[in-house]
Design an enzyme around this catalytic site. Structure first.
Site, PDB file in Angstrom:
ATOM      1  N   GLY A  11       0.810  -1.211   0.000  1.00 20.59           N
ATOM      2  CA  GLY A  11       0.000   0.000   0.000  1.00 20.59           C
ATOM      3  C   GLY A  11       0.842   1.257   0.000  1.00 20.59           C
ATOM      4  O   GLY A  11       0.314   2.364   0.072  1.00 20.59           O
ATOM      5  N   GLY A  12       2.162   1.109  -0.104  1.00 22.27           N
ATOM      6  CA  GLY A  12       3.075   2.242  -0.173  1.00 22.27           C
ATOM      7  C   GLY A  12       3.516   2.510  -1.595  1.00 22.27           C
ATOM      8  O   GLY A  12       3.250   1.731  -2.513  1.00 22.27           O
ATOM      9  N   MET A  34       0.189  -9.135   2.369  1.00 21.82           N
ATOM     10  CA  MET A  34       0.177 -10.070   3.485  1.00 21.82           C
ATOM     11  C   MET A  34      -0.599  -9.443   4.638  1.00 21.82           C
ATOM     12  O   MET A  34      -0.227  -8.383   5.141  1.00 21.82           O
ATOM     13  CB  MET A  34       1.604 -10.403   3.895  1.00 21.82           C
ATOM     14  N   CYS A 102      11.097 -10.279   9.660  1.00 24.02           N
ATOM     15  CA  CYS A 102       9.969 -10.265   8.724  1.00 24.02           C
ATOM     16  C   CYS A 102      10.441 -10.586   7.306  1.00 24.02           C
ATOM     17  O   CYS A 102       9.817 -11.381   6.597  1.00 24.02           O
ATOM     18  CB  CYS A 102       9.276  -8.903   8.765  1.00 24.02           C
ATOM     19  N   CYS A 193       5.813  -1.650  12.511  1.00 22.41           N
ATOM     20  CA  CYS A 193       4.452  -1.657  11.970  1.00 22.41           C
ATOM     21  C   CYS A 193       3.398  -2.052  12.996  1.00 22.41           C
ATOM     22  O   CYS A 193       2.266  -1.578  12.935  1.00 22.41           O
ATOM     23  CB  CYS A 193       4.378  -2.560  10.743  1.00 22.41           C
TER      24      CYS A 193
END
Length: 366
Positions: A11-12, A34, A102, A193
């Site tokens: 979404g960036g 994800m 991550c 996040c």
């Protein structure tokens, strides 16, 4: 027949442009985000890069580009592989970096497996990294993200694409404008996040901590009280609650077993080496240069170093230039010039350079 790519979309702007570039280059692109946020949390419990709003933005981008988009459920995996180890690290007095885990354990492990299930040849992300000649290299010096990818399995590198890796951020935003993407001016996410607001408040909701003594390294005496050893990190100066009459003090060591926080002069936070665990190399051990460069924090520069000892998954490194706040739980990342060679988690710093012989408290730096 065009190659199929699973494009990770957050979404960036970076991942949006990556997907658009791949489509323009003739790849068959499948967009995927994800899902990490749990059902029992509010919409704002995750940062902008991983929130439900971000999923909406990613889907809009996919529609504009003209690619399918899927929201993949990784909630349980993210909790088990990222959030739980992050909390456990602080509980043990370390300062973990969840972005490394991550990328290693989710994006280029679980997501790559999903890509293979979907018949994809590659996984693409918006990282500022260059994949060249079978190796990973630094991208834009202002945005380089190789530091977070040291744990990447070597065999995954041929299946990784970084479409914006060779670009600078202003160029990426300009391309987003050209593609007509709604994320063109979206601000960057700077925080962890899954932590909203103050990190200490987040940890306090998961860790049982109790006040304890701040011990001065030079005198061995208690000079203050901390609110819980797990809330402090090596090199920390602010938030110690010391009166101005005290000499300038930094956190030198966090000992959760005794619930002590050792503080001392800045010089006591300088170290000439370290031991690393869970080491992952992207080259053969025999190909490591006698002198390489290492980076012990994301925003610090790489310095010359040499590998003193090495065994499977472990490494002892000598720093040829002392480094401030070599912190357990953080990453040490190895380079040869711009090429990423691998890295590991810092287990403990070595070779403290403070002039200990004139002080009493050697035992505190064990």
């Amino acid at each position: 027949m065009s190659k199929r790519v699973l494009a990770a979309m957050s979404g960036g702007v970076d991942s949006s442009v990556s997907a658009a570039l791949l489509k323009a280059q003739g790849y068959e692109v499948i967009g995927a985000m994800m899902r990490f946020w749990p059902d029992n949390k509010q919409d704002d419990c995750f940062e902008t890069c991983c929130s439900p709003d971000a999923a909406y933005e990613a889907r809009r981008v996919a529609d504009i580009i003209g690619i399918p988009f899927y929201l993949l459920d990784y909630r349980e995996e993210f909790q088990a592989k990222i959030i739980d180890p992050f909390i456990a690290g602080y509980q043990a007095g370390q300062t973990p970096n969840p972005c490394v885990n991550c990328n290693t354990r989710v994006k280029f492990d679980s997501l790559l497996k999903k890509a293979r299930m979907l018949g994809c040849d590659y996984v693409a992300t918006g990282h500022y990294v260059i994949n060249r000649d079978g190796g990973l290299y630094r991208g834009d010096p202002k945005k380089d993200q190789t530091y977070f990818l040291w744990g990447t399995p070597k065999e995954a590198i041929p299946h990784m694409l970084f479409p914006v890796g060779h670009l600078e951020k202003p160029q990426v935003r300009a391309l987003a404008e050209e593609f007509g993407l709604p994320t063109a001016k979206k601000p960057e996410s700077q925080n962890i996040c899954f932590v909203q607001g103050d990190l200490k408040d987040f940890l306090a909701g998961h860790i049982v901590a109790r006040p304890g003594p701040l011990i001065d390294l030079e005198t061995g005496q208690q000079i203050g009280e901390h609110s819980g050893a797990q809330f402090y990190t090596v090199g920390q100066k602010k938030g110690l609650g010391l009166w101005k009459s005290h000499l300038e003090r930094y956190v030198v060591q966090v000992n959760t077993a005794t619930n002590e926080v050792i503080v001392g002069p800045r010089e006591a936070c300088l170290w000439g080496g370290l031991e690393a665990r869970e080491v992952n190399l992207l080259v053969e051990p025999a190909d490591l240069p006698a002198q390489l460069e290492v980076q012990v924090r994301y925003r610090t520069r790489a310095v010359a170093a040499s590998v003193q000892e090495m065994s499977p998954g472990r490494m002892t490194i000598r720093l040829l230039e002392p480094q401030f706040a070599v912190t357990p739980g953080q990453s040490v990342v190895l380079y040869q010039g711009d090429r990423l060679l691998g890295g590991g988690f810092i287990e403990k710093p070595l070779y403290n350079l403070w002039n200990q012989t004139s002080h009493q408290c050697l035992q505190h730096l064990g």
